[in-house]
Structure formats: C-alpha cells, structure tokens
Design a protein around this motif. Structure first.
Motif, PDB file in Angstrom:
ATOM      1  N   GLN A   1      -5.036  13.347  -8.604  1.00  0.00           N
ATOM      2  CA  GLN A   1      -4.082  12.347  -8.108  1.00  0.00           C
ATOM      3  C   GLN A   1      -3.848  12.521  -6.616  1.00  0.00           C
ATOM      4  O   GLN A   1      -3.847  11.555  -5.855  1.00  0.00           O
ATOM      5  CB  GLN A   1      -2.763  12.463  -8.872  1.00  0.00           C
ATOM      6  CG  GLN A   1      -1.706  11.502  -8.434  1.00  0.00           C
ATOM      7  CD  GLN A   1      -2.024  10.068  -8.792  1.00  0.00           C
ATOM      8  OE1 GLN A   1      -2.711   9.788  -9.755  1.00  0.00           O
ATOM      9  NE2 GLN A   1      -1.522   9.140  -8.005  1.00  0.00           N
TER      10      GLN A   1
ATOM     11  N   MET B   1       0.836  -1.193   0.000  1.00  0.00           N
ATOM     12  CA  MET B   1       0.000   0.000   0.000  1.00  0.00           C
ATOM     13  C   MET B   1       0.880   1.256   0.000  1.00  0.00           C
ATOM     14  O   MET B   1       0.608   2.217  -0.711  1.00  0.00           O
ATOM     15  CB  MET B   1      -0.914  -0.024   1.219  1.00  0.00           C
ATOM     16  CG  MET B   1      -1.779   1.188   1.378  1.00  0.00           C
ATOM     17  SD  MET B   1      -2.805   1.084   2.848  1.00  0.00           S
ATOM     18  CE  MET B   1      -1.578   1.194   4.130  1.00  0.00           C
ATOM     19  N   HIS B   2       1.930   1.229   0.788  1.00  0.00           N
ATOM     20  CA  HIS B   2       2.856   2.365   0.836  1.00  0.00           C
ATOM     21  C   HIS B   2       3.522   2.567  -0.527  1.00  0.00           C
ATOM     22  O   HIS B   2       3.618   3.693  -1.013  1.00  0.00           O
ATOM     23  CB  HIS B   2       3.903   2.124   1.917  1.00  0.00           C
ATOM     24  CG  HIS B   2       4.917   3.202   2.010  1.00  0.00           C
ATOM     25  ND1 HIS B   2       4.691   4.384   2.653  1.00  0.00           N
ATOM     26  CD2 HIS B   2       6.168   3.292   1.507  1.00  0.00           C
ATOM     27  CE1 HIS B   2       5.758   5.153   2.558  1.00  0.00           C
ATOM     28  NE2 HIS B   2       6.670   4.509   1.863  1.00  0.00           N
TER      29      HIS B   2
ATOM     30  N   GLN C   1       4.593   6.615  -6.088  1.00  0.00           N
ATOM     31  CA  GLN C   1       3.836   6.712  -7.325  1.00  0.00           C
ATOM     32  C   GLN C   1       3.213   8.095  -7.464  1.00  0.00           C
ATOM     33  O   GLN C   1       3.230   8.689  -8.537  1.00  0.00           O
ATOM     34  CB  GLN C   1       2.758   5.627  -7.360  1.00  0.00           C
ATOM     35  CG  GLN C   1       2.057   5.492  -8.679  1.00  0.00           C
ATOM     36  CD  GLN C   1       0.830   6.369  -8.774  1.00  0.00           C
ATOM     37  OE1 GLN C   1       0.257   6.774  -7.782  1.00  0.00           O
ATOM     38  NE2 GLN C   1       0.436   6.665  -9.980  1.00  0.00           N
ATOM     39  N   THR C   2       2.694   8.641  -6.380  1.00  0.00           N
ATOM     40  CA  THR C   2       2.107   9.972  -6.426  1.00  0.00           C
ATOM     41  C   THR C   2       3.165  11.024  -6.743  1.00  0.00           C
ATOM     42  O   THR C   2       2.952  11.884  -7.598  1.00  0.00           O
ATOM     43  CB  THR C   2       1.406  10.303  -5.094  1.00  0.00           C
ATOM     44  OG1 THR C   2       0.411   9.317  -4.844  1.00  0.00           O
ATOM     45  CG2 THR C   2       0.781  11.667  -5.127  1.00  0.00           C
TER      46      THR C   2
ATOM     47  N   THR D   1       1.258   4.170  -3.184  1.00  0.00           N
ATOM     48  CA  THR D   1       0.765   5.538  -3.035  1.00  0.00           C
ATOM     49  C   THR D   1       1.870   6.583  -2.949  1.00  0.00           C
ATOM     50  O   THR D   1       1.817   7.583  -3.660  1.00  0.00           O
ATOM     51  CB  THR D   1      -0.138   5.658  -1.794  1.00  0.00           C
ATOM     52  OG1 THR D   1       0.573   5.204  -0.637  1.00  0.00           O
ATOM     53  CG2 THR D   1      -1.387   4.833  -1.961  1.00  0.00           C
ATOM     54  N   LYS D   2       2.841   6.398  -2.103  1.00  0.00           N
ATOM     55  CA  LYS D   2       3.823   7.462  -1.858  1.00  0.00           C
ATOM     56  C   LYS D   2       4.711   7.748  -3.070  1.00  0.00           C
ATOM     57  O   LYS D   2       4.662   8.841  -3.624  1.00  0.00           O
ATOM     58  CB  LYS D   2       4.685   7.132  -0.637  1.00  0.00           C
ATOM     59  CG  LYS D   2       3.902   6.855   0.607  1.00  0.00           C
ATOM     60  CD  LYS D   2       3.407   8.098   1.231  1.00  0.00           C
ATOM     61  CE  LYS D   2       2.778   7.715   2.559  1.00  0.00           C
ATOM     62  NZ  LYS D   2       1.801   8.600   3.033  1.00  0.00           N
TER      63      LYS D   2
ATOM     64  N   ALA E   1      -5.452   4.340  -0.609  1.00  0.00           N
ATOM     65  CA  ALA E   1      -4.604   3.676   0.382  1.00  0.00           C
ATOM     66  C   ALA E   1      -5.390   3.363   1.650  1.00  0.00           C
ATOM     67  O   ALA E   1      -5.242   2.283   2.230  1.00  0.00           O
ATOM     68  CB  ALA E   1      -3.397   4.547   0.714  1.00  0.00           C
TER      69      ALA E   1
ATOM     70  N   THR F   1      -7.123  11.387  -4.701  1.00  0.00           N
ATOM     71  CA  THR F   1      -7.575   9.995  -4.731  1.00  0.00           C
ATOM     72  C   THR F   1      -6.578   8.995  -4.165  1.00  0.00           C
ATOM     73  O   THR F   1      -6.993   7.960  -3.645  1.00  0.00           O
ATOM     74  CB  THR F   1      -7.941   9.568  -6.161  1.00  0.00           C
ATOM     75  OG1 THR F   1      -6.801   9.761  -7.012  1.00  0.00           O
ATOM     76  CG2 THR F   1      -9.114  10.372  -6.678  1.00  0.00           C
ATOM     77  N   ALA F   2      -5.294   9.248  -4.244  1.00  0.00           N
ATOM     78  CA  ALA F   2      -4.309   8.273  -3.763  1.00  0.00           C
ATOM     79  C   ALA F   2      -4.423   8.010  -2.260  1.00  0.00           C
ATOM     80  O   ALA F   2      -4.410   6.845  -1.846  1.00  0.00           O
ATOM     81  CB  ALA F   2      -2.897   8.705  -4.136  1.00  0.00           C
ATOM     82  N   PRO F   3      -4.572   9.025  -1.397  1.00  0.00           N
ATOM     83  CA  PRO F   3      -4.724   8.719   0.034  1.00  0.00           C
ATOM     84  C   PRO F   3      -6.012   7.961   0.350  1.00  0.00           C
ATOM     85  O   PRO F   3      -6.029   7.090   1.216  1.00  0.00           O
ATOM     86  CB  PRO F   3      -4.741  10.101   0.700  1.00  0.00           C
ATOM     87  CG  PRO F   3      -4.098  11.015  -0.267  1.00  0.00           C
ATOM     88  CD  PRO F   3      -4.414  10.465  -1.620  1.00  0.00           C
TER      89      PRO F   3
END
Length: 113
Positions: free
Chosen positions: A76, A38-39, A45-46, A42-43, A84, A79-81
């Motif tokens: 982006q 998950m990390h 990649q964002t 998101t991190k 996750a 939605t990413a947080p």
C-alpha cells in the motif's frame, strides 16, 4: 487483561481507519479538481488502510497473519504514491487541470514570472 486492552485498541484503530477511508471516498466524489481528488484518494486512504491493518494485526496476533498484514501495508505504501503521480501526470498531459488553481508550473518550459 493484556488481550482486553489490545482488543479495545484494535477496535479504536479499526473505527478510525474506517472513518478515514470513508472520508477519502467522500473526498474523491465531492472535490472539484483532479489534484484535490488525487490527494483525497491517496493521503487519508493510505493512513486509513494502515490503521485498519494495525487494528487487524492487534486482533489476530499470529505470526503468519502479521507477516501478511505487513506485506499488504508495504505494498500500500509503495503503490499509492506511484498511482497519485500517474494520475497527476495524466491530468496534466490531457489538460484536465484547473490552471487558475495551480500556483507554479515547472513543466511549461517558460521562465518564472
């Protein structure tokens, strides 16, 4: 001269963003646990997508393109947080977490040790 510097900076940002996105993809495939994956999803990649968008914005420079790029970056970041959080919540509820790696669990309802 200014266009040349902006183009070089755009190239550097595009490469850095691509490398971060690649690292995120490798992390999703290689990390052992849902929380680690998950990390990775998101991190980096964002940040990678934002670097790519900044590089594209430096290259294109038209107002309509910049507005669209800003919207893509905003969506982006919005939605990413949330994604996750939902992945972590689903993993917790289906008990797909490695409980030995979790230091504290505020959701179990018991008093702290």
């Amino acid at each position: 001269m200014v266009g040349t510097v902006a183009d070089w900076l755009a190239a550097v940002l595009l490469v850095a963003g691509a490398l971060l996105s690649l690292a995120a993809g490798i992390g999703v495939l290689r990390f052992p646990d849902v929380l680690d994956r998950m990390h990775a999803a998101t991190k980096p990649q964002t940040l990678g997508v934002l670097l790519l968008l900044t590089g594209v914005a430096l290259r294109l420079r038209s107002p309509s393109d910049l507005g669209m790029i800003a919207l893509v970056g905003l969506f982006q970041l919005a939605t990413a947080p949330v994604a996750a959080q939902m992945i972590g919540r689903a993993a917790y509820r289906t008990r797909r977490l490695d409980r030995g790696r979790v230091e504290s669990d505020d959701q179990d309802g018991r008093a702290p040790h």
